[in-house]
Each structure stands twice: as C-alpha cells, then as structure tokens.
Design an enzyme around this catalytic site. Sequence first.
Site, PDB file in Angstrom:
ATOM      1  N   HIS A 196       1.854   4.496  -2.902  1.00  0.00           N
ATOM      2  CA  HIS A 196       2.089   6.092  -2.546  1.00  0.00           C
ATOM      3  C   HIS A 196       3.354   6.465  -3.009  1.00  0.00           C
ATOM      4  CE1 HIS A 196      -1.565   6.310  -0.658  1.00  0.00           C
ATOM      5  NE2 HIS A 196      -1.423   5.745   0.200  1.00  0.00           N
TER       6      HIS A 196
ATOM      7  N   HIS B 208       0.733  -1.370  -0.120  1.00  0.00           N
ATOM      8  CA  HIS B 208      -0.107   0.151   0.113  1.00  0.00           C
ATOM      9  C   HIS B 208       0.820   1.309  -0.032  1.00  0.00           C
ATOM     10  CE1 HIS B 208      -3.719   2.295   1.140  1.00  0.00           C
ATOM     11  NE2 HIS B 208      -2.716   3.084   1.673  1.00  0.00           N
ATOM     12  N   GLU B 209       1.777   1.214   1.139  1.00  0.00           N
ATOM     13  CA  GLU B 209       2.585   2.622   0.974  1.00  0.00           C
ATOM     14  C   GLU B 209       3.617   2.542  -0.167  1.00  0.00           C
ATOM     15  OE1 GLU B 209       1.965   4.849   3.025  1.00  0.00           O
ATOM     16  OE2 GLU B 209       0.495   3.427   4.372  1.00  0.00           O
TER      17      GLU B 209
END
Length: 421
Positions: free
Chosen positions: A22, A18-19
Amino acid sequence: MPTPIAFVLIFGLLVFVHELGHLIFAKRAGILCREFAIGFGPKVFSFTKNETVYTIRLLPLGGFVRMAGEDPEMIEVKPGQMIGLKFNDKDEVNKIIINNKDEHPDATVVEVERIDLEHKMFVEGYEASSEEGRLERFTVSDTSFFVNDGEEVQIAPYKRQFGSKTLGQRAMAIFAGPMMNFVLAFFLFAIIGVFQGYTVDKPIMGEITSDGAAQEAGLQEGDVVKAIDGESVSSWTDVVSKVVKHPGEEVTFDVERNGQAEEINVTPKSEKRGEETVGVIGVYQPVEKSFFGAIANGVTETLTWTKEIVLTLGKLVTGQFSIDMLSGPVGIYVSTEQVAQSGFYYLMKWAAALSINLGIVNLLPLPALDGGRLLFFLVEALRGKPIDRQKEGIVHFIGFALLMLLMLVVTWNDIQRFFVQ
C-alpha cells in the site's frame, strides 16, 4: 525456534509486506502517507522519514497505512481564529501555529479572514501587531505543517490526498497490499527451492524411508523407474497411481541403476486413508536443485496454494466447509507451534501459505477489506462518478464491525477446540 517468536516474526512479516505494498504505490501516486503502522493501539516505537511516521504499536493484530484524505483532517482553521505563521526562505508559510503561540515569539500572529489549505494554499488575515488593520495574503507552502500542542502535522493539499488521484492510481494503491502477499509467497517458495530443493514429477526414487517396503525390497534413491508390472511409467504421478492400487500385493519394478537395468519385486504396505486402503512403499518424491528451477517452482507452488485456498473458500460459501473449521489468531498460533517443530523450511512454507491466504481473504469483495474497496472502485468506473464517501464509509464501518464479530466467533471456537477439553 520458540513458538511466540516464530508467530510474531511470521505475522509481522506478512503484515509488513502487505502494508508496504500500500505504502509504495500510494507514494508513487503522490499521496501523502502520514503513518505506516504495524499493530494497533498505543505506540511502542516510532520514527519519521520522508513525511511518514513509521510505528510499531502494542497489539499485533494487523497494520495500516494512513493516507491523507482518507480520514477527516483533525485540525481545522476557521475565520476569526488567531494563528501564528512561520516562513521559509521563499517567504512562504511553512508552519501554522494553532495554540501556545507565546512559545513561538518569532511567529507572525494573524487573525484569519479567509483560508484555503487544499487548493489555492493561502491565508488571508490581519496581523495582530499591525495598527493599520490591513488585510494581507500569505502563500502557504505545499509542504507546510500545523503545530498543535507542540506536535507537527503535515498539511495535505488536495493534490496530495487519496481522493485526488485517478481511479487507476487509487485502485493500485489498494490492490498492492494483497499483491505483495503473493509476491512474498513466491519469494519464500523460491528460496526454499534454492536451498532445500524442489520436488519434480519424474519417475525417480527420492529419499527411501528406513521402515518402508522399498527399503526392504532393495530399491535405492536415484533408481529410475521404467515400468511397473510391465506397464511403462514416465512420471512420479504414474508411479504413485500404480502403487496405491496394490496394497499388500507384490508388484515388479523395472529400474535403471547406474546405467544397468534391474528388476525388483516390491510388496506395498497397506495404509488407511479415509475409508480407502491404499498401497505405500515408503519413498519420497524426487528433489532437484537449480536456480531457475527454484524460480519456476516458486510460481508453481504459489499458483497451487492459491487454487487450493480459493477452492476451500468456495466450499465455505456453498456450505461444504463449516465456519467451525476456520482458524483465527489462536488457531494459527497453535499450528505455527506444530510446524516450527518440523524445521525452519517447513516454517517458511507455512509463512508462504499464510501470506497467500491473507492476500486472498483481503481480495474478497467484502466491506472493510481491500476487495470491498476495489468493488466500490468498479462501481465508480461503471457509473462514471464515485459513490458518496459518507455512504461508503457507513458500509465499511458496518463491514468492519461484522468482521470483528466473526473474528471473535472464530477465536472462541479456537479456544474451545485447543484448550477446553
């Protein structure tokens, strides 16, 4: 695999991916990413690469990517302040010494008159060693650093800050986190399909259980079902729909085995499902293995799970699904323990489902979540200008507080459900 290890690996993988989404799209937009963190709290391990500090922190409750401009800069230089300057081979300032200037005897000490470290990137001041008192202007490199208490912090010109990027770039940097959770789920489902196989909707007998009606009647794995009680079937769904209607009643299977037609009488056993009694014969759905089929199955499984989770969340909104049925970290840990006992592939499937769940929840248009950020971007697009950052920050802060409160309630419910008799 021991449950604690399985839980940490799965949760860590989901947060990491997920990170990472980003991080990748923020860097592609030219945003300075100061830190990529897994977990919260004190640092356990860290290293620096390409401007970013990668850290693992003590509390495994999530993660974050700290982008320049998202938080107020912690170091501020004001007129009248004495600072030390170091220069690169282009005669540009590449380090600004905030304190302990005695430890840097090669630095040029300057009393600041004017300074701009966002747009024009310069320092104007008077050299402490100069007797002339002449005002000098120094150009600051775009990749310069503050040195404060011996720690270096990269200075972020405005063009490297989150807020300087286009609406599309900012939205993509935020959306990329949940998007990568869906990508992870697809890959996990596809890998399962490659190595374990994937179910297909064909009228073929899959694995036969040792204590089922099919075994007793003589059905074999690989038998192709042509008809049941004289009614033709063309899919596994057709086979199941006909069997469930006849609990305890004999039905006739017309099958093809090794090119030969056979007729086999089977009496489905009765099984209670809720308030309904259905017929079962003890046969698993047929499984196939192929690379491209596994890829297609990855897409299908991801879409199916996404639909199911969205429908479940919809029931929560309409009151058909109680908040007491939600699970937090404790509930996920207990479920992971149960799934881990079933085998590695079931654990992979569980991780894929959790990844989709994380992606969907993060896309909910709620403050403090990625979906909340995207909602503000939508409002900005409609208004033609961004909402005041201070007001947006207050909304996200309140949303984060409510989210933590919900997490506490759900965790308490989990503890009551699993550990309090």
